[in-house]
Design a protein around this motif. Structure first.
Motif, mmCIF file in Angstrom:
data_model
loop_
_atom_site.group_PDB
_atom_site.id
_atom_site.type_symbol
_atom_site.label_atom_id
_atom_site.label_comp_id
_atom_site.label_asym_id
_atom_site.label_seq_id
_atom_site.Cartn_x
_atom_site.Cartn_y
_atom_site.Cartn_z
ATOM 1 N N GLU A 43 0.825 -1.257 0.048
ATOM 2 C CA GLU A 43 -0.126 0.010 0.000
ATOM 3 C C GLU A 43 0.802 1.316 -0.040
ATOM 4 O OE1 GLU A 43 -2.416 -0.522 3.376
ATOM 5 O OE2 GLU A 43 -3.690 -1.939 2.545
ATOM 6 N N SER A 69 -3.876 -12.252 -4.073
ATOM 7 C CA SER A 69 -4.810 -11.203 -3.422
ATOM 8 C C SER A 69 -4.424 -9.708 -4.147
ATOM 9 C CB SER A 69 -4.568 -10.964 -1.976
ATOM 10 O OG SER A 69 -3.438 -10.773 -1.519
ATOM 11 N N PRO A 71 -4.599 -6.667 -6.398
ATOM 12 C CA PRO A 71 -5.742 -6.215 -7.452
ATOM 13 C C PRO A 71 -5.273 -6.367 -8.937
ATOM 14 C CG PRO A 71 -4.884 -4.595 -5.755
ATOM 15 C CD PRO A 71 -3.989 -5.458 -5.693
ATOM 16 N N ASP A 72 -6.045 -6.318 -9.812
ATOM 17 C CA ASP A 72 -6.106 -6.540 -11.289
ATOM 18 C C ASP A 72 -4.978 -5.435 -11.936
ATOM 19 O OD1 ASP A 72 -7.586 -8.860 -11.147
ATOM 20 O OD2 ASP A 72 -9.689 -7.618 -11.574
ATOM 21 N N GLU A 73 -5.058 -4.120 -11.203
ATOM 22 C CA GLU A 73 -4.168 -3.382 -12.006
ATOM 23 C C GLU A 73 -2.752 -3.256 -11.490
ATOM 24 O OE1 GLU A 73 -5.865 -1.423 -8.122
ATOM 25 O OE2 GLU A 73 -6.548 -2.738 -9.685
ATOM 26 N N ARG A 127 -1.597 1.775 -13.834
ATOM 27 C CA ARG A 127 -1.198 0.380 -13.328
ATOM 28 C C ARG A 127 -0.291 0.573 -12.379
ATOM 29 N NH1 ARG A 127 -4.142 -3.331 -15.451
ATOM 30 N NH2 ARG A 127 -2.828 -5.075 -14.967
#
Length: 587
Positions: A43, A69, A71-73, A127
């Protein structure tokens, strides 16, 4: 064998496979904290995130869980084999991210320029890019410095790439070196993963059994207590012992694993089983063993707690004892072997040693000799007054491998001389852990206070002591005596097995594969219970899984391919008495 016991227990997969499968993840308190640190670092963005821990503590599995886990980006480059030159490392990162670069590229700058263009484009599209390097303790200084430089790729406000370093405990020591302080200062989150305690170890075993649909009661309470005592709560060791115990339960047609079965399985894994011991000393030794193990390994608080619960623990053990007496082990005839090959008759060439099927109990290990202990002042006086030339050290190392070498062997012909006697040179730079990994006699390079280079022959590692050989005279030193003098440089020899190919992988077949299967049987402690008849000579999917388990157990990149590094460890596991080792027992 694994597929056979799957049928016996009516399961579709192995509950204790050491392949890191995220669905088996058990989050102990330490693992939850480690995962929280990884996610915090993710993060924060930018810089480095560091996760270290002992061998087999679950670092790679946590890493896989993190990957699932994301994120897709988020785009990820996962580097599993970090023993690369800086150029190769950057090229691997580009390949993982599908960054195109010229085939004829010869400089790192060309690769970095293309990578930077990709990162800027990816950032503009919203991204993020993450690089995860597993087994990062194997990165060279040059590669670590190049990794640090990659974090200089940035916009005016943020870094374009975040790097996760996952490695064994010595990675922290490596990063604490003064020449890597710039990298260390960029670490935004770090965590050292420790082993599990007693309650969590027992829950871990139950959890993995539940995942494959087995009753929690397959392992008795006293067996679970023994699992903790024997493994110190290290997940990989738990998996190895428990899987071996399940194989033994299948072989003896038992429906549960009790203390005695677990303990015997552990001894077979460690290579210390004595025939007949369990039948002749069962009543006295089993009870005494638990009390001795528990009393010598628990902390003060644990002793107090255990003292209040001795009656309960003894009742658990005696329950297993009563069951054990009523049902003596019944080993199916088709898996009984009792081949004894006298030591002086065994030919340790790959094919003949595979056919011989010798066991650990048949290999004679010489007792450790005691050498005079030299303190720091004596040692410094010795190296100040004597020359330790490289060519004499090379000659000594060759003679250690029974090569009839002259008193002086020039460095320019050292490897050629070794090659003529079917030996291979390994030059490297690392730590004591590196030497323990190779487990072979080695020449290390020391630098004295006046700038002279001293080449020292190390013949044994005995705990924190090092045994050196100087002109045929051996002496013992504390590691700390030479730590500040050793540059990290070393050279050693190893003897490749006589195989028809230098690499074994899927599709290989023949005697080489038979040899590989038998060495793996020996390492897993199941040689003597293998089904008689034709040996598997095909490198199939099942063999890939076994190779991966072996590689993970021995700290190798788990790619399922038997190359040089895996062959070195297989040779150590073979028990060949003609192979000189730094440590007679390596665990």
């Amino acid at each position: 064998m694994a597929s056979i016991y799957r049928d016996y227990f009516r399961i579709d997969e192995d509950p204790f496979s050491i392949t890191p499968d995220p669905k088996f993840l058990f989050l102990s308190r330490n693992h939850r904290e480690a995962l929280a640190h990884l996610r915090f670092g993710m993060e924060e963005g930018g810089g480095f995130v560091l996760l270290t821990g002992g061998v087999g503590t679950g670092k790679t599995l946590l890493c896989r869980n993190l990957l699932e886990s994301l994120p897709d980006e988020v785009d990820v480059a996962l580097i599993l084999n970090p023993r690369l030159q800086p150029f190769e490392l950057v090229a691997s990162i580009c390949d993982e991210l599908h960054v195109e670069y010229p085939d004829a590229a010869e400089s790192i700058k060309v690769l970095v320029d293309h990578l930077n263009t990709y990162l800027l484009s990816s950032h503009a599209a919203g991204r993020r890019t993450v690089v995860i390097i597993d087994e990062a303790q194997n990165l060279s200084y040059e590669a670590l410095e190049q990794v640090r430089l990659l974090t200089n790729l940035e916009t005016k406000t943020e870094k374009l790439m975040q790097i996760f370093l996952i490695g064994q405990s010595e990675l922290e020591e490596i990063l604490d070196q003064p020449n890597l302080r710039q990298l260390a200062q960029r670490i935004t989150a770090r965590y050292h993963l420790q082993s599990m305690g007693r309650p969590e170890t027992k829950e871990y075993v139950r959890h993995r059994l539940e995942v494959v649909g087995i009753s929690q009661h397959l392992f008795t309470n006293s067996a679970l207590e023994a699992v903790y005592q024997l493994t110190n709560g290290i997940p990989r060791r738990i998996n190895i012992y428990c899987e071996r115990a399940m194989v033994a339960a299948y072989a003896e047609r038992k429906n549960e694993v009790d203390y005695f079965l677990l303990k015997r399985a552990a001894e077979e894994v460690e290579g210390n089983r004595r025939k007949g011991r369990w039948r002749s000393l069962l009543k006295v030794s089993a009870v005494a063993a638990v009390l001795v193990v528990l009393s010598t390994t628990l902390s003060f608080n644990d002793i107090t707690s255990f003292g209040n619960n001795v009656e309960h623990q003894m009742r658990l053990l005696l329950t297993d004892l009563a069951v054990h007496e009523k049902s003596a082990p019944v080993v199916p005839k088709e898996i009984v072997t009792d081949t004894i090959i006298p030591n002086n008759k065994v030919d340790f060439s790959p094919i003949k040693s595979a056919q011989a099927g010798y066991s650990d109990s048949e290999v004679v290990v010489a007792e450790k000799a005691e050498y005079p202990l030299v303190d720091g002042k004596e040692f410094e006086a010795m190296i100040a007054g004597e020359a330790f030339p490289e060519d004499q050290a090379f000659s000594a190392l060759l003679r250690f491998w029974n090569v009839d070498a002259p008193a002086v062997v020039d460095g320019s012909v050292f490897c050629k001389t070794a090659d003529a006697h079917k030996l291979k040179c390994v030059y490297g730079k690392g730590t004591w852990t590196s030497l323990e990994y190779f487990n072979r006699p080695v020449i290390i390079e020391l630098e004295t206070s006046d700038g002279r280079l001293v080449n020292m022959m190390v013949t044994e590692l005995q705990g924190n002591r090092v045994v050196i050989d100087h002109n045929g005279v051996r002496m013992s030193l504390e590691r700390a005596t030479i730590d500040h003098l050793w540059s990290g440089s070393y050279v050693l020899l190893w003897k490749p097995p006589q195989l028809s190919d230098t690499t074994l992988a899927v599709g290989a077949h023949g005697q080489d594969v038979i040899w590989l299967n038998d060495i793996l049987d020996r390492d897993e402690g199941i040689y003597e219970i293998q089904t008689q008849g034709k040996r598997n000579d095909r490198f199939d999917k099942r063999l890939v899984e076994r190779v991966v388990r072996f590689q993970q157990k021995h700290g190798l990149t788990p790619d399922g391919i038997v190359g040089e590094q895996t062959l070195i460890q297989l040779q150590s596991a073979s028990g060949d008495p003609d192979v000189p080792l730094l440590m007679q027992s390596k665990g």
